[in-house]
Design a protein around this motif. Structure first.
Motif, PDB file in Angstrom:
ATOM      1  N   CYS A  54     -11.718  -0.569   7.367  1.00 17.26           N
ATOM      2  CA  CYS A  54     -12.673   0.428   6.526  1.00 17.26           C
ATOM      3  C   CYS A  54     -11.950   0.600   5.270  1.00 17.26           C
ATOM      4  O   CYS A  54     -12.566   1.147   4.436  1.00 17.26           O
ATOM      5  N   PHE A  55     -11.137   0.583   5.425  1.00 19.09           N
ATOM      6  CA  PHE A  55      -9.966   1.100   4.524  1.00 19.09           C
ATOM      7  C   PHE A  55      -9.414   0.187   2.750  1.00 19.09           C
ATOM      8  O   PHE A  55      -8.103   0.862   2.692  1.00 19.09           O
ATOM      9  N   VAL A  56      -9.875  -0.779   3.089  1.00 19.28           N
ATOM     10  CA  VAL A  56      -9.339  -2.116   2.297  1.00 19.28           C
ATOM     11  C   VAL A  56     -10.695  -2.725   1.167  1.00 19.28           C
ATOM     12  O   VAL A  56     -11.814  -1.931   2.009  1.00 19.28           O
ATOM     13  N   ASP A  57     -10.583  -2.984   0.618  1.00 21.90           N
ATOM     14  CA  ASP A  57     -11.721  -3.760  -0.672  1.00 21.90           C
ATOM     15  C   ASP A  57     -12.617  -3.479   0.587  1.00 21.90           C
ATOM     16  O   ASP A  57     -12.293  -5.044   0.910  1.00 21.90           O
ATOM     17  N   GLY A  65      -5.777  -0.329  -3.229  1.00 20.80           N
ATOM     18  CA  GLY A  65      -4.152  -1.140  -3.431  1.00 20.80           C
ATOM     19  C   GLY A  65      -4.376  -1.117  -2.042  1.00 20.80           C
ATOM     20  O   GLY A  65      -2.611  -1.192  -1.351  1.00 20.80           O
ATOM     21  N   GLY A  66      -4.931  -0.492  -1.085  1.00 22.84           N
ATOM     22  CA  GLY A  66      -4.725  -1.541   0.659  1.00 22.84           C
ATOM     23  C   GLY A  66      -4.232  -2.511   1.145  1.00 22.84           C
ATOM     24  O   GLY A  66      -3.852  -2.206   1.816  1.00 22.84           O
ATOM     25  N   ALA A  67      -4.781  -2.985   0.699  1.00 24.02           N
ATOM     26  CA  ALA A  67      -4.462  -4.422   0.857  1.00 24.02           C
ATOM     27  C   ALA A  67      -2.830  -5.233   0.575  1.00 24.02           C
ATOM     28  O   ALA A  67      -2.544  -5.578   1.484  1.00 24.02           O
ATOM     29  N   GLU A  68      -3.042  -4.860  -0.399  1.00 31.34           N
ATOM     30  CA  GLU A  68      -1.049  -4.903  -0.985  1.00 31.34           C
ATOM     31  C   GLU A  68       0.066  -4.525   0.101  1.00 31.34           C
ATOM     32  O   GLU A  68       1.033  -5.025   0.097  1.00 31.34           O
ATOM     33  N   ILE A  69      -0.346  -3.408   0.903  1.00 30.60           N
ATOM     34  CA  ILE A  69       0.638  -3.564   2.011  1.00 30.60           C
ATOM     35  C   ILE A  69       1.227  -5.077   3.182  1.00 30.60           C
ATOM     36  O   ILE A  69       1.834  -4.272   3.593  1.00 30.60           O
ATOM     37  N   VAL A  70      -0.677  -5.029   3.286  1.00 28.97           N
ATOM     38  CA  VAL A  70      -0.167  -6.245   4.300  1.00 28.97           C
ATOM     39  C   VAL A  70       0.992  -7.537   4.448  1.00 28.97           C
ATOM     40  O   VAL A  70       2.014  -7.072   5.270  1.00 28.97           O
ATOM     41  N   PRO A  71       1.459  -7.634   3.412  1.00 31.00           N
ATOM     42  CA  PRO A  71       2.508  -8.835   3.651  1.00 31.00           C
ATOM     43  C   PRO A  71       3.662  -7.548   3.832  1.00 31.00           C
ATOM     44  O   PRO A  71       5.019  -8.459   4.512  1.00 31.00           O
ATOM     45  N   GLY A 187       1.324   2.442   6.865  1.00 30.10           N
ATOM     46  CA  GLY A 187      -0.095   1.909   6.675  1.00 30.10           C
ATOM     47  C   GLY A 187      -1.035   2.697   5.506  1.00 30.10           C
ATOM     48  O   GLY A 187      -0.554   3.742   4.600  1.00 30.10           O
ATOM     49  N   LEU A 188      -2.686   3.154   6.439  1.00 27.06           N
ATOM     50  CA  LEU A 188      -3.004   3.879   5.737  1.00 27.06           C
ATOM     51  C   LEU A 188      -3.858   5.758   6.455  1.00 27.06           C
ATOM     52  O   LEU A 188      -3.682   5.498   7.004  1.00 27.06           O
ATOM     53  N   ALA A 189      -3.801   6.365   5.491  1.00 22.59           N
ATOM     54  CA  ALA A 189      -3.992   6.545   4.153  1.00 22.59           C
ATOM     55  C   ALA A 189      -2.246   7.370   3.775  1.00 22.59           C
ATOM     56  O   ALA A 189      -2.337   8.189   5.004  1.00 22.59           O
ATOM     57  N   THR A 190      -1.228   7.449   3.153  1.00 17.51           N
ATOM     58  CA  THR A 190      -0.164   8.463   2.643  1.00 17.51           C
ATOM     59  C   THR A 190      -0.672   9.548   3.116  1.00 17.51           C
ATOM     60  O   THR A 190       0.329  10.447   3.793  1.00 17.51           O
ATOM     61  N   ASP A 191      -1.678   9.835   2.599  1.00 17.62           N
ATOM     62  CA  ASP A 191      -1.684  11.404   2.336  1.00 17.62           C
ATOM     63  C   ASP A 191      -2.644  12.189   3.768  1.00 17.62           C
ATOM     64  O   ASP A 191      -2.850  13.154   3.741  1.00 17.62           O
ATOM     65  N   PHE A 192      -3.076  11.390   4.324  1.00 10.94           N
ATOM     66  CA  PHE A 192      -4.117  11.472   5.477  1.00 10.94           C
ATOM     67  C   PHE A 192      -3.449  11.379   6.745  1.00 10.94           C
ATOM     68  O   PHE A 192      -2.546  12.019   7.491  1.00 10.94           O
ATOM     69  N   ALA A 214       4.669   0.588   1.737  1.00  9.61           N
ATOM     70  CA  ALA A 214       4.158  -0.117   2.975  1.00  9.61           C
ATOM     71  C   ALA A 214       2.871   0.863   2.919  1.00  9.61           C
ATOM     72  O   ALA A 214       2.876   1.137   4.438  1.00  9.61           O
ATOM     73  N   ALA A 215       2.758   2.181   2.150  1.00  9.81           N
ATOM     74  CA  ALA A 215       1.341   3.120   2.361  1.00  9.81           C
ATOM     75  C   ALA A 215       0.433   3.232   1.436  1.00  9.81           C
ATOM     76  O   ALA A 215       1.306   2.668   0.351  1.00  9.81           O
ATOM     77  N   ARG A 216      -0.578   3.644   1.378  1.00  9.71           N
ATOM     78  CA  ARG A 216      -1.213   4.092   0.207  1.00  9.71           C
ATOM     79  C   ARG A 216      -1.670   4.832   0.474  1.00  9.71           C
ATOM     80  O   ARG A 216      -2.336   5.566   1.526  1.00  9.71           O
TER      81      ARG A 216
END
Ligand code: VGL
Ligand code: ZN
Length: 247
Positions: A54-57, A65-71, A187-192, A214-216
């Motif tokens: 739900c939190f990635v494209d 950019g959510g998926a960028e943190i996976v690796p 993880g996701l999301a940094t501000d929540f 490692a967060a967006r």
């Protein structure tokens, strides 16, 4: 146990420094750098927050950019003995969904009995593919998957305590029972969910690091800067994955 471990790493550093001295300045600075890194111990846990479809494209509430943190997270997890994963896990018609409130649209705010609530698109509904962990996430050593936000009338950004600020998820007790005193959060999301988890970790007495690469964040009306301000005030330490020993 701890003093033996730190004795070993000190000796390792001295040897690295000595051989680097022979090898020249570059090696020496590498030795100093390694000694400055933060070393996760048996008392540290990595908490991977809501890395869900739900939190990635392609998901219902994509974070830029959510998926960028996976690796980055996959790599981080290899240096942790303790890994905890969370999933946002809402009922259909959950109180945090705009669709559950007539006249409201996503990203509006409303008042619920426990306080102010941002209203979101329907997201992370229990058992749906949208709520599943992102496919590329590889956390074979994760010991606990903790689900939150499953009470229909109460949201839970934090992995420790629901938004009514009364109902515990049990996570602090779990970590303490396992002898853990330090958490690294990503993880996701940094501000929540990341920010609320980090601040509640402090409230529960843990040393808390947030690994920023490692967060967006979602960044709703300046929420990202505000979250960092509040996390910093709560004593949360902001680091990069490269600050972690072994990364
Ligand atoms: C989150 C908004 C709504 C999060 C969860 O995981 O940060 N954000 N539900
Ligand atoms: Zn949610």
């Amino acid at each position: 146990m701890k003093s033996i471990a730190s004795g070993l790493s000190r000796r390792f550093f001295l040897q690295t420094g000595a051989s680097a001295g022979l090898a020249g300045g570059l090696g020496l600075s590498l030795g100093v750098f390694a000694a400055d890194k933060i070393k996760p111990t048996a008392k540290s846990a990595l908490i991977v927050v809501d890395v869900q479809n739900c939190f990635v494209d392609g998901g219902t509430l994509p974070v830029k950019g959510g998926a960028e943190i996976v690796p980055v997270i996959n790599n981080l997890a290899t240096v942790f003995e303790n890994v905890v994963v969370t999933q946002d896990w809402h009922t259909p018609e959950h109180a945090s969904f705009a669709s559950a409130h007539s006249g409201k649209k996503p990203f509006d705010t409303t008042r619920l009995p426990y306080g102010s609530q941002v209203l979101w698109p329907d997201h992370c509904v229990q058992g749906t593919d949208d709520a599943a962990l992102v496919n590329g996430l590889k956390l074979p050593n994760a010991a606990l998957i903790l689900r939150k936000g499953f009470h229909k009338d109460v949201d839970s950004y934090s992995a420790f305590e629901e938004a009514d600020r009364k109902t515990s998820t049990g996570l602090a007790a779990y970590l303490k029972a396992r002898g853990i005193d330090t958490v690294f959060i990503c993880g996701l999301a940094t501000d929540f969910c990341v920010a609320w988890t980090a601040m509640d970790a402090r409230k529960a007495g843990f040393t808390a690091y947030v690994v920023e690469d490692a967060a967006r964040g979602i960044d709703l009306n300046g929420s990202l800067a505000e979250a960092w301000k509040q996390m910093t005030a709560a004593g949360v330490k902001r680091i990069k994955s490269s600050d972690v020993y072994g990364i």
